[in-house]
Design a protein around this motif. Structure first.
Motif, PDB file in Angstrom:
ATOM      1  N   ASP A   1     -32.668 -33.172 -27.471  1.00 26.98           N
ATOM      2  CA  ASP A   1     -31.369 -33.058 -28.142  1.00 26.98           C
ATOM      3  C   ASP A   1     -30.593 -31.843 -27.668  1.00 26.98           C
ATOM      4  OD1 ASP A   1     -31.495 -35.292 -30.257  1.00 26.98           O
ATOM      5  OD2 ASP A   1     -33.431 -34.278 -30.465  1.00 26.98           O
ATOM      6  N   HIS A   2     -31.322 -30.786 -27.288  1.00 29.28           N
ATOM      7  CA  HIS A   2     -30.655 -29.623 -26.714  1.00 29.28           C
ATOM      8  C   HIS A   2     -31.610 -28.945 -25.741  1.00 29.28           C
ATOM      9  CE1 HIS A   2     -28.045 -26.237 -26.162  1.00 29.28           C
ATOM     10  NE2 HIS A   2     -28.957 -25.391 -26.581  1.00 29.28           N
ATOM     11  N   VAL A   3     -31.087 -28.550 -24.581  1.00 26.80           N
ATOM     12  CA  VAL A   3     -31.843 -27.780 -23.601  1.00 26.80           C
ATOM     13  C   VAL A   3     -31.296 -26.362 -23.618  1.00 26.80           C
ATOM     14  CG1 VAL A   3     -32.435 -27.497 -21.169  1.00 26.80           C
ATOM     15  CG2 VAL A   3     -32.287 -29.800 -22.158  1.00 26.80           C
ATOM     16  N   ALA A   4     -32.166 -25.401 -23.931  1.00 27.62           N
ATOM     17  CA  ALA A   4     -31.794 -23.985 -23.951  1.00 27.62           C
ATOM     18  C   ALA A   4     -32.557 -23.304 -22.824  1.00 27.62           C
ATOM     19  CB  ALA A   4     -32.134 -23.363 -25.298  1.00 27.62           C
ATOM     20  N   ALA A   5     -31.902 -23.153 -21.675  1.00 32.79           N
ATOM     21  CA  ALA A   5     -32.561 -22.652 -20.469  1.00 32.79           C
ATOM     22  C   ALA A   5     -32.060 -21.246 -20.155  1.00 32.79           C
ATOM     23  CB  ALA A   5     -32.303 -23.590 -19.293  1.00 32.79           C
ATOM     24  N   TYR A   6     -32.983 -20.300 -20.114  1.00 33.89           N
ATOM     25  CA  TYR A   6     -32.663 -18.897 -19.845  1.00 33.89           C
ATOM     26  C   TYR A   6     -33.431 -18.495 -18.591  1.00 33.89           C
ATOM     27  CZ  TYR A   6     -30.168 -18.988 -24.157  1.00 33.89           C
ATOM     28  OH  TYR A   6     -29.240 -19.314 -25.116  1.00 33.89           O
ATOM     29  N   LEU A   7     -32.684 -18.206 -17.518  1.00 38.34           N
ATOM     30  CA  LEU A   7     -33.260 -18.297 -16.189  1.00 38.34           C
ATOM     31  C   LEU A   7     -32.969 -17.077 -15.322  1.00 38.34           C
ATOM     32  CD1 LEU A   7     -32.012 -21.938 -15.560  1.00 38.34           C
ATOM     33  CD2 LEU A   7     -34.255 -21.262 -16.459  1.00 38.34           C
ATOM     34  N   ALA A   8     -34.014 -16.585 -14.650  1.00 36.43           N
ATOM     35  CA  ALA A   8     -33.817 -15.599 -13.597  1.00 36.43           C
ATOM     36  C   ALA A   8     -33.032 -16.246 -12.468  1.00 36.43           C
ATOM     37  CB  ALA A   8     -35.169 -15.117 -13.087  1.00 36.43           C
ATOM     38  N   GLY A   9     -32.203 -15.475 -11.821  1.00 36.75           N
ATOM     39  CA  GLY A   9     -31.393 -16.031 -10.743  1.00 36.75           C
ATOM     40  C   GLY A   9     -30.085 -16.627 -11.215  1.00 36.75           C
ATOM     41  N   ALA A  10     -29.926 -16.753 -12.540  1.00 38.51           N
ATOM     42  CA  ALA A  10     -28.637 -17.198 -13.091  1.00 38.51           C
ATOM     43  C   ALA A  10     -27.840 -15.942 -13.442  1.00 38.51           C
ATOM     44  CB  ALA A  10     -28.857 -18.074 -14.320  1.00 38.51           C
ATOM     45  N   ASP A  11     -27.502 -15.178 -12.419  1.00 34.35           N
ATOM     46  CA  ASP A  11     -26.881 -13.874 -12.636  1.00 34.35           C
ATOM     47  C   ASP A  11     -25.359 -13.949 -12.760  1.00 34.35           C
ATOM     48  OD1 ASP A  11     -29.333 -12.362 -12.459  1.00 34.35           O
ATOM     49  OD2 ASP A  11     -29.322 -12.798 -10.319  1.00 34.35           O
ATOM     50  N   LEU A  12     -24.772 -15.029 -12.279  1.00 35.84           N
ATOM     51  CA  LEU A  12     -23.321 -15.189 -12.291  1.00 35.84           C
ATOM     52  C   LEU A  12     -22.971 -16.511 -12.964  1.00 35.84           C
ATOM     53  CD1 LEU A  12     -22.722 -14.162  -8.574  1.00 35.84           C
ATOM     54  CD2 LEU A  12     -22.392 -12.703 -10.593  1.00 35.84           C
ATOM     55  N   PRO A  13     -21.805 -16.584 -13.601  1.00 35.46           N
ATOM     56  CA  PRO A  13     -21.415 -17.844 -14.248  1.00 35.46           C
ATOM     57  C   PRO A  13     -21.472 -19.052 -13.317  1.00 35.46           C
ATOM     58  CG  PRO A  13     -19.970 -16.079 -14.967  1.00 35.46           C
ATOM     59  CD  PRO A  13     -20.850 -15.496 -13.886  1.00 35.46           C
ATOM     60  N   VAL A  14     -21.108 -18.884 -12.051  1.00 35.06           N
ATOM     61  CA  VAL A  14     -21.139 -20.020 -11.124  1.00 35.06           C
ATOM     62  C   VAL A  14     -22.576 -20.490 -10.901  1.00 35.06           C
ATOM     63  CG1 VAL A  14     -21.233 -18.565  -9.037  1.00 35.06           C
ATOM     64  CG2 VAL A  14     -20.260 -20.877  -8.917  1.00 35.06           C
ATOM     65  N   GLU A  15     -23.537 -19.570 -10.944  1.00 36.97           N
ATOM     66  CA  GLU A  15     -24.943 -19.955 -10.793  1.00 36.97           C
ATOM     67  C   GLU A  15     -25.443 -20.667 -12.047  1.00 36.97           C
ATOM     68  OE1 GLU A  15     -26.400 -16.400  -7.764  1.00 36.97           O
ATOM     69  OE2 GLU A  15     -26.279 -15.999  -9.921  1.00 36.97           O
ATOM     70  N   GLU A  16     -25.024 -20.199 -13.214  1.00 41.14           N
ATOM     71  CA  GLU A  16     -25.380 -20.882 -14.456  1.00 41.14           C
ATOM     72  C   GLU A  16     -24.846 -22.314 -14.451  1.00 41.14           C
ATOM     73  OE1 GLU A  16     -25.444 -17.024 -17.483  1.00 41.14           O
ATOM     74  OE2 GLU A  16     -23.623 -18.214 -17.263  1.00 41.14           O
ATOM     75  N   GLU A  17     -23.620 -22.476 -13.966  1.00 42.04           N
ATOM     76  CA  GLU A  17     -23.012 -23.810 -13.929  1.00 42.04           C
ATOM     77  C   GLU A  17     -23.769 -24.739 -12.980  1.00 42.04           C
ATOM     78  OE1 GLU A  17     -18.730 -25.936 -12.813  1.00 42.04           O
ATOM     79  OE2 GLU A  17     -18.877 -23.753 -12.919  1.00 42.04           O
ATOM     80  N   ALA A  18     -24.154 -24.232 -11.809  1.00 40.68           N
ATOM     81  CA  ALA A  18     -24.877 -25.062 -10.844  1.00 40.68           C
ATOM     82  C   ALA A  18     -26.226 -25.500 -11.403  1.00 40.68           C
ATOM     83  CB  ALA A  18     -25.071 -24.289  -9.539  1.00 40.68           C
ATOM     84  N   LEU A  19     -26.899 -24.615 -12.094  1.00 41.77           N
ATOM     85  CA  LEU A  19     -28.200 -24.953 -12.679  1.00 41.77           C
ATOM     86  C   LEU A  19     -28.036 -25.946 -13.824  1.00 41.77           C
ATOM     87  CD1 LEU A  19     -29.664 -21.370 -12.531  1.00 41.77           C
ATOM     88  CD2 LEU A  19     -30.686 -23.364 -11.426  1.00 41.77           C
ATOM     89  N   ALA A  20     -27.006 -25.767 -14.644  1.00 42.43           N
ATOM     90  CA  ALA A  20     -26.761 -26.713 -15.743  1.00 42.43           C
ATOM     91  C   ALA A  20     -26.475 -28.112 -15.205  1.00 42.43           C
ATOM     92  CB  ALA A  20     -25.598 -26.225 -16.605  1.00 42.43           C
ATOM     93  N   LEU A  21     -25.733 -28.185 -14.117  1.00 41.50           N
ATOM     94  CA  LEU A  21     -25.439 -29.486 -13.512  1.00 41.50           C
ATOM     95  C   LEU A  21     -26.710 -30.171 -13.023  1.00 41.50           C
ATOM     96  CD1 LEU A  21     -22.168 -28.674 -11.525  1.00 41.50           C
ATOM     97  CD2 LEU A  21     -22.380 -30.191 -13.500  1.00 41.50           C
ATOM     98  N   GLU A  22     -27.643 -29.379 -12.485  1.00 45.27           N
ATOM     99  CA  GLU A  22     -28.895 -29.970 -11.998  1.00 45.27           C
ATOM    100  C   GLU A  22     -29.761 -30.446 -13.169  1.00 45.27           C
ATOM    101  OE1 GLU A  22     -31.649 -31.237  -9.034  1.00 45.27           O
ATOM    102  OE2 GLU A  22     -29.496 -30.806  -9.068  1.00 45.27           O
ATOM    103  N   PHE A  23     -29.798 -29.697 -14.258  1.00 44.70           N
ATOM    104  CA  PHE A  23     -30.503 -30.172 -15.457  1.00 44.70           C
ATOM    105  C   PHE A  23     -29.906 -31.504 -15.916  1.00 44.70           C
ATOM    106  CE2 PHE A  23     -32.175 -25.853 -16.063  1.00 44.70           C
ATOM    107  CZ  PHE A  23     -33.418 -26.108 -16.625  1.00 44.70           C
ATOM    108  N   ALA A  24     -28.583 -31.588 -15.938  1.00 42.40           N
ATOM    109  CA  ALA A  24     -27.924 -32.819 -16.389  1.00 42.40           C
ATOM    110  C   ALA A  24     -28.197 -33.969 -15.424  1.00 42.40           C
ATOM    111  CB  ALA A  24     -26.425 -32.576 -16.525  1.00 42.40           C
ATOM    112  N   ARG A  25     -28.149 -33.676 -14.129  1.00 38.78           N
ATOM    113  CA  ARG A  25     -28.374 -34.730 -13.133  1.00 38.78           C
ATOM    114  C   ARG A  25     -29.761 -35.340 -13.273  1.00 38.78           C
ATOM    115  NH1 ARG A  25     -30.540 -35.858  -8.408  1.00 38.78           N
ATOM    116  NH2 ARG A  25     -31.658 -33.879  -8.263  1.00 38.78           N
ATOM    117  N   ARG A  26     -30.720 -34.533 -13.676  1.00 40.28           N
ATOM    118  CA  ARG A  26     -32.098 -35.014 -13.807  1.00 40.28           C
ATOM    119  C   ARG A  26     -32.382 -35.639 -15.174  1.00 40.28           C
ATOM    120  NH1 ARG A  26     -36.179 -31.524 -10.097  1.00 40.28           N
ATOM    121  NH2 ARG A  26     -34.679 -30.910  -8.483  1.00 40.28           N
TER     122      ARG A  26
END
Length: 341
Positions: free
Chosen positions: A85-110
């Motif tokens: 129902d909700h994915v709460a992902a707190y991640l090393a390497g997500a240092d910039l908003p653009v990196e957070e967005e790219a990772l969120a898109l990959e979670f959604a794609r999968r």
């Protein structure tokens, strides 16, 4: 029960993707931890986003295999769209908003679920150690980073890209600096220091130059240098002035990160929790602790210093529960589970 709708508790997938390992927890909205999993390092900047998400999937597979059969009969155990129902992902390497967005898109794609939040792992440390959703966190583990959140939700953060963005410290930074001083002590360019003996003894080499060449030619992974960090603190405690100067510099970096966060959020004069996390700080080295107490007292006296006593996955899960509007008893139940272990 063909045709019968089976009600289920909403489910949070909490993810703490760190430099050394990736932890996940499957948590119900009432705070029960159904299962946990652990896989290898989460390293999107070196391995790529897809490979990093492969690590998360491995940890999730482990967790799903451990869910008790009667825990939640309204759900299957495969990763399919809508599974969480909700994915709460707190991640090393997500240092910039653009990196957070790219990772969120990959979670959604999968197909992890329709509702995904991705943030830097320092935010999980903040929530794990603080009594509520706001405050300041400084993480000093392999590297160093800090974030701050105001009572109104305003956020301040740093790029955290290493020396390129002005950062210094953490186990890797301390170790590299120790090796620098050891090399200069050995060849005569710098003062004598017990750090030279630390380097040769730890890596079982005859000279510091030999260690440097082992790293240079790829026979020793440079990331292993962080193993020197505990020895640097021990050498400082034994009275070596060069080692002590490194501990003093680390205390200064930790303090200034917190102070800048507090100033940016206009919280220097407001009693505010400052959570300290990461291996260097959670080791509670007596010299570093004393230096931090003195520097915070002088520069941010209203700060309430806390050392995180539960792992960051707790902060990820708490943020996930709050996103679902979970009750305080649910959050207490979650925290108590980890405090017991």
């Amino acid at each position: 029960m063909d045709g019968e709708l089976v009600e289920h508790r909403r489910l949070v997938l909490a993810v703490d993707g760190g430099n050394s390992k990736t932890d996940v927890a499957l948590v119900t909205e009432d705070g029960e931890v159904l299962a946990t999993g652990r896989a290898g390092p989460f390293a999107p900047q070196s391995d790529g986003v897809a490979a990093a998400l492969d690590v998360v999937e491995e940890a999730v597979r482990q967790a799903l295999a451990r869910v008790p059969p009667d825990a939640d009969p309204g759900r299957d155990r495969s990763i399919v769209p809508g599974r969480f129902d909700h994915v709460a992902a707190y991640l090393a390497g997500a240092d910039l908003p653009v990196e957070e967005e790219a990772l969120a898109l990959e979670f959604a794609r999968r197909g992890f679920g329709p509702d995904i939040s991705v943030r830097n792992d320092t935010f999980a440390v903040l929530r794990a150690g603080a009594s509520g959703p706001w405050g300041v966190a400084v993480v000093c583990g392999a590297g160093i980073n800090a974030v701050g959140v105001s009572p109104t939700g305003e956020v301040t953060r740093f790029p955290a890209l290493g020396r390129l963005s002005g950062d210094w410290g953490g186990g890797q930074g301390i170790a590299e600096e120790a090796l620098w001083h050891a090399a200069r002590a050995e060849d005569g360019r710098g003062p004598a220091t017990a750090l030279a003996e630390l380097c040769t003894r730890h890596f079982a080499v005859r000279t510091v130059e030999e260690l440097i060449l082992e790293v240079h030619f790829g026979h020793l992974d440079e990331s292993r240098l962080h193993e020197l960090a505990p020895g640097v603190f021990a050498t400082a405690a034994a009275g070596d002035p060069i080692a002590r100067s490194l501990v003093e510099r680390q205390a200064e970096e930790i303090t200034v990160l917190a102070e800048v966060c507090l100033r940016r959020l206009d919280l220097l004069e407001t009693p505010t929790e400052v959570v300290l996390g990461g291996g260097i700080l959670q080791a509670r080295d007596p010299l570093l602790t004393a230096l931090l107490d003195a520097s915070f007292a002088a520069r941010a006296p209203r700060a309430k210093i806390l050392v995180a006593d539960v792992p960051p996955i707790v902060g990820a899960a708490l943020n996930g529960l709050e996103h679902l509007g979970a009750t305080d008893p649910a959050k207490t139940r979650l925290r108590a589970r980890y405090e017991r272990t």
